[in-house]
Motif scaffolding. Sequence first.
Motif, short mmCIF file in Angstrom:
data_model
loop_
_atom_site.label_atom_id
_atom_site.label_comp_id
_atom_site.label_asym_id
_atom_site.label_seq_id
_atom_site.Cartn_x
_atom_site.Cartn_y
_atom_site.Cartn_z
N UNK A 144 -5.81 -4.78 -4.06
CA UNK A 144 -4.94 -4.45 -2.51
C UNK A 144 -3.63 -5.43 -4.02
N UNK A 145 -2.57 -3.95 -4.02
CA UNK A 145 -1.32 -3.93 -4.19
C UNK A 145 -0.58 -3.73 -3.55
N UNK A 146 0.98 -4.82 -4.03
CA UNK A 146 1.93 -4.13 -2.81
C UNK A 146 2.92 -3.58 -3.75
N UNK A 147 3.85 -2.49 -3.35
CA UNK A 147 4.79 -1.73 -4.49
C UNK A 147 5.53 -1.94 -3.21
N UNK A 148 7.48 -1.42 -3.40
CA UNK A 148 8.46 -1.45 -2.83
C UNK A 148 8.05 -0.22 -3.16
N UNK A 149 9.29 1.02 -2.21
CA UNK A 149 9.73 1.76 -2.64
C UNK A 149 9.95 1.84 -4.18
N UNK A 150 10.98 1.35 -4.53
CA UNK A 150 11.82 1.14 -5.70
C UNK A 150 10.60 1.35 -6.74
N UNK A 151 9.30 0.35 -6.41
CA UNK A 151 8.44 0.12 -7.42
C UNK A 151 7.55 0.91 -7.97
N UNK A 152 7.08 1.52 -6.42
CA UNK A 152 6.25 2.89 -6.69
C UNK A 152 6.72 4.41 -7.40
#
Length: 73
Positions: free
Chosen positions: A7-15
């Motif tokens: 499970x990985x969390x990206x912020x909007x910019x990273x996505x």
Amino acid sequence: MTSYSYTVTFNDSEHIYLERLLNEKIKECQETPGASEPTFITDILYKLNCAHIDLRSYTEYDEDGIPNIIIKT
């Protein structure tokens, strides 16, 4: 062979950046004569686009009252 699930969390910019990067690599492979089909990359892009998205972004106002997206690093 053992497979792991993450499970990985990206912020909007990273996505957005990751999606663009993968699409550019796919396009590069398709335009290169003799290059193999980028199925591994397209599989990753598919998973990225199908991922469950939680709305976690928030904004703060700077001294001018302009909203800024805060990116935690």
